[in-house]
Design a protein around this motif. Structure first.
Motif, mmCIF file in Angstrom:
data_model
loop_
_atom_site.group_PDB
_atom_site.id
_atom_site.type_symbol
_atom_site.label_atom_id
_atom_site.label_comp_id
_atom_site.label_asym_id
_atom_site.label_seq_id
_atom_site.Cartn_x
_atom_site.Cartn_y
_atom_site.Cartn_z
ATOM 1 N N SER A 193 -11.014 -2.297 1.335
ATOM 2 C CA SER A 193 -11.095 -2.835 -0.019
ATOM 3 C C SER A 193 -11.634 -4.250 -0.054
ATOM 4 C CB SER A 193 -9.703 -2.825 -0.673
ATOM 5 O OG SER A 193 -9.753 -3.388 -1.979
ATOM 6 N N ALA A 194 -12.537 -4.482 -0.990
ATOM 7 C CA ALA A 194 -12.935 -5.845 -1.340
ATOM 8 C C ALA A 194 -11.834 -6.455 -2.205
ATOM 9 C CB ALA A 194 -14.257 -5.809 -2.105
ATOM 10 N N GLU A 195 -12.034 -7.724 -2.568
ATOM 11 C CA GLU A 195 -11.135 -8.385 -3.516
ATOM 12 C C GLU A 195 -11.959 -8.876 -4.695
ATOM 13 O OE1 GLU A 195 -7.956 -11.188 -2.185
ATOM 14 O OE2 GLU A 195 -9.041 -12.603 -3.468
ATOM 15 N N TYR A 196 -11.676 -8.309 -5.876
ATOM 16 C CA TYR A 196 -12.365 -8.728 -7.096
ATOM 17 C C TYR A 196 -11.355 -9.411 -8.014
ATOM 18 C CZ TYR A 196 -16.062 -5.364 -5.785
ATOM 19 O OH TYR A 196 -17.049 -4.664 -5.133
ATOM 20 N N ASN A 197 -11.616 -10.647 -8.383
ATOM 21 C CA ASN A 197 -10.736 -11.365 -9.305
ATOM 22 C C ASN A 197 -9.277 -11.330 -8.836
ATOM 23 O OD1 ASN A 197 -12.920 -11.905 -11.084
ATOM 24 N ND2 ASN A 197 -12.723 -9.846 -11.952
ATOM 25 N N HIS A 198 -9.105 -11.542 -7.517
ATOM 26 C CA HIS A 198 -7.776 -11.547 -6.891
ATOM 27 C C HIS A 198 -7.087 -10.193 -6.984
ATOM 28 C CE1 HIS A 198 -7.241 -16.224 -7.277
ATOM 29 N NE2 HIS A 198 -8.407 -15.866 -6.766
ATOM 30 N N ASN A 199 -7.860 -9.133 -7.080
ATOM 31 C CA ASN A 199 -7.252 -7.820 -7.266
ATOM 32 C C ASN A 199 -8.113 -6.739 -6.607
ATOM 33 O OD1 ASN A 199 -5.516 -5.772 -8.340
ATOM 34 N ND2 ASN A 199 -5.071 -7.132 -10.067
ATOM 35 N N VAL A 200 -7.731 -5.474 -6.865
ATOM 36 C CA VAL A 200 -8.366 -4.307 -6.260
ATOM 37 C C VAL A 200 -9.586 -3.886 -7.085
ATOM 38 C CG1 VAL A 200 -7.981 -1.917 -5.545
ATOM 39 C CG2 VAL A 200 -6.111 -3.579 -5.420
ATOM 40 N N PRO A 201 -10.694 -3.500 -6.465
ATOM 41 C CA PRO A 201 -11.850 -3.034 -7.229
ATOM 42 C C PRO A 201 -11.490 -1.837 -8.112
ATOM 43 C CG PRO A 201 -12.455 -3.386 -4.938
ATOM 44 C CD PRO A 201 -10.963 -3.512 -5.012
ATOM 45 N N PRO A 202 -11.965 -1.795 -9.347
ATOM 46 C CA PRO A 202 -11.665 -0.670 -10.226
ATOM 47 C C PRO A 202 -12.176 0.658 -9.689
ATOM 48 C CG PRO A 202 -13.336 -2.086 -11.202
ATOM 49 C CD PRO A 202 -12.782 -2.819 -10.031
ATOM 50 N N SER A 203 -13.266 0.647 -8.930
ATOM 51 C CA SER A 203 -13.764 1.896 -8.345
ATOM 52 C C SER A 203 -12.769 2.494 -7.366
ATOM 53 C CB SER A 203 -15.098 1.647 -7.648
ATOM 54 O OG SER A 203 -14.990 0.585 -6.708
ATOM 55 N N LEU A 204 -11.971 1.648 -6.717
ATOM 56 C CA LEU A 204 -10.982 2.136 -5.763
ATOM 57 C C LEU A 204 -9.784 2.743 -6.472
ATOM 58 C CD1 LEU A 204 -9.856 2.540 -2.951
ATOM 59 C CD2 LEU A 204 -9.155 0.133 -2.930
ATOM 60 N N THR A 205 -9.258 2.066 -7.467
ATOM 61 C CA THR A 205 -8.121 2.637 -8.192
ATOM 62 C C THR A 205 -8.542 3.903 -8.944
ATOM 63 O OG1 THR A 205 -8.524 1.092 -10.025
ATOM 64 C CG2 THR A 205 -6.874 0.467 -8.404
ATOM 65 N N ASN A 206 -9.776 3.931 -9.438
ATOM 66 C CA ASN A 206 -10.288 5.139 -10.096
ATOM 67 C C ASN A 206 -10.270 6.322 -9.142
ATOM 68 O OD1 ASN A 206 -11.784 6.420 -12.427
ATOM 69 N ND2 ASN A 206 -13.374 6.613 -10.868
ATOM 70 N N LEU A 207 -10.655 6.077 -7.887
ATOM 71 C CA LEU A 207 -10.666 7.148 -6.885
ATOM 72 C C LEU A 207 -9.237 7.567 -6.511
ATOM 73 C CD1 LEU A 207 -12.901 7.221 -3.697
ATOM 74 C CD2 LEU A 207 -10.564 8.031 -3.662
ATOM 75 N N LEU A 208 -8.400 6.599 -6.195
ATOM 76 C CA LEU A 208 -7.040 6.924 -5.759
ATOM 77 C C LEU A 208 -6.262 7.661 -6.848
ATOM 78 C CD1 LEU A 208 -6.105 3.568 -3.969
ATOM 79 C CD2 LEU A 208 -6.673 5.745 -2.871
ATOM 80 N N ASP A 209 -6.454 7.251 -8.097
ATOM 81 C CA ASP A 209 -5.704 7.840 -9.203
ATOM 82 C C ASP A 209 -6.230 9.210 -9.621
ATOM 83 O OD1 ASP A 209 -4.137 5.603 -9.257
ATOM 84 O OD2 ASP A 209 -5.131 4.677 -10.981
ATOM 85 N N ALA A 210 -7.327 9.661 -9.011
ATOM 86 C CA ALA A 210 -7.888 10.967 -9.361
ATOM 87 C C ALA A 210 -7.060 12.124 -8.824
ATOM 88 C CB ALA A 210 -9.317 11.075 -8.837
ATOM 89 N N PHE A 211 -6.144 11.833 -7.886
ATOM 90 C CA PHE A 211 -5.384 12.881 -7.212
ATOM 91 C C PHE A 211 -3.892 12.604 -7.345
ATOM 92 C CE2 PHE A 211 -9.428 12.075 -5.049
ATOM 93 C CZ PHE A 211 -10.050 13.306 -5.242
ATOM 94 N N PRO A 212 -3.063 13.653 -7.318
ATOM 95 C CA PRO A 212 -1.620 13.461 -7.532
ATOM 96 C C PRO A 212 -0.933 12.812 -6.333
ATOM 97 C CG PRO A 212 -2.077 15.750 -7.006
ATOM 98 C CD PRO A 212 -3.408 15.078 -7.154
ATOM 99 N N CYS A 213 0.196 12.167 -6.602
ATOM 100 C CA CYS A 213 0.968 11.535 -5.534
ATOM 101 C C CYS A 213 1.370 12.534 -4.457
ATOM 102 C CB CYS A 213 2.221 10.888 -6.118
ATOM 103 S SG CYS A 213 1.904 9.498 -7.224
ATOM 104 N N SER A 214 1.606 13.768 -4.845
ATOM 105 C CA SER A 214 2.044 14.781 -3.879
ATOM 106 C C SER A 214 1.006 15.039 -2.797
ATOM 107 C CB SER A 214 2.372 16.094 -4.598
ATOM 108 O OG SER A 214 1.242 16.569 -5.331
ATOM 109 N N ASP A 215 -0.268 14.756 -3.078
ATOM 110 C CA ASP A 215 -1.312 14.927 -2.064
ATOM 111 C C ASP A 215 -1.209 13.864 -0.969
ATOM 112 O OD1 ASP A 215 -2.275 17.057 -3.502
ATOM 113 O OD2 ASP A 215 -4.089 16.058 -4.210
#
Length: 212
Positions: free
Chosen positions: A100-122
């Motif tokens: 992960s890069a750091e954008y504005n002291h936080n996580v890139p939106p493209s990364l959270t978009n990817l991670l959130d595409a799948f359920p926690c159970s996976d």
């Protein structure tokens, strides 16, 4: 005891058994440095006999997720093909490495978009390792702290050692070859923990399963 673990690991490698790891790159910006980091990490994982699957949201052409794949029901009817095809890799992984890069002291939106595409159970009951970078002196540590919370919620808690890469623009060449000794030692510390945890958690999943 650690030497015994190393001998057991070598025996498993000799027998052809491989742990599956999903290597996830977060940045899609023009001129991104993360691809160099990901190339380096892929080599380090393959040297340890991991079976590596690579997720790059730019190459996947991942859309902005308006509904994660599990919102389409157990049969995934009507779900985007890219999510259905790739969910199996999330499920089958024994561990995750997140670059992960750091954008504005936080996580890139493209990364959270990817991670959130799948359920926690996976993701659940498996470890993750964090590789964070920045062009400044702090190595993306603020993004790493945000990812600690995200991986904890997903159920793939990150190991304690974070591989942080400051001034990433000077750390690797275009093929991911390291330009200083810290890259090798930093990756090793994190991967030693990740590999141990991946074996331990897989063994326990295989033996007793996971809570429903």
């Amino acid at each position: 005891m650690y030497r015994q673990y190393l001998r057991q690991r070598e025996a498993k490698m000799a027998s052809g058994g491989k742990l599956k790891v999903l290597l996830i790159l977060g940045s899609i910006r023009d001129g991104r440095q993360g691809l160099r980091v990901a190339k380096f990490m892929r080599r380090k994982l393959e040297e340890r006999n991991f079976d590596v699957k690579f997720f790059d949201p730019l190459e996947m052409n991942l859309p902005l997720i308006t509904q994660p794949v599990h919102f389409f029901g157990p049969e995934r009817k009507g779900a985007p093909k890219v999510l259905v095809e790739n969910e199996k890799h999330v499920k089958e992984a024994d561990a995750y490495v997140i670059v992960s890069a750091e954008y504005n002291h936080n996580v890139p939106p493209s990364l959270t978009n990817l991670l959130d595409a799948f359920p926690c159970s996976d993701y659940s009951y498996k470890p993750s390792g964090l590789v964070c970078y920045s062009m400044g002196p702090y190595g993306g540590m603020r993004a790493a702290m945000a990812l600690r919370a995200i991986t904890g919620e997903l159920g793939c808690l990150s190991v304690s050692n974070i591989f942080g890469i400051p001034t990433v623009q000077h750390a690797f060449d275009e093929e991911g070859n390291p330009q200083n000794d810290h890259m090798e030692s930093g990756a090793k510390k994190m991967l030693d923990q990740l590999e141990w945890m991946a074996h331990a958690m897989k063994n326990h999943r295989d033996k007793v399963g996971t809570p429903s």
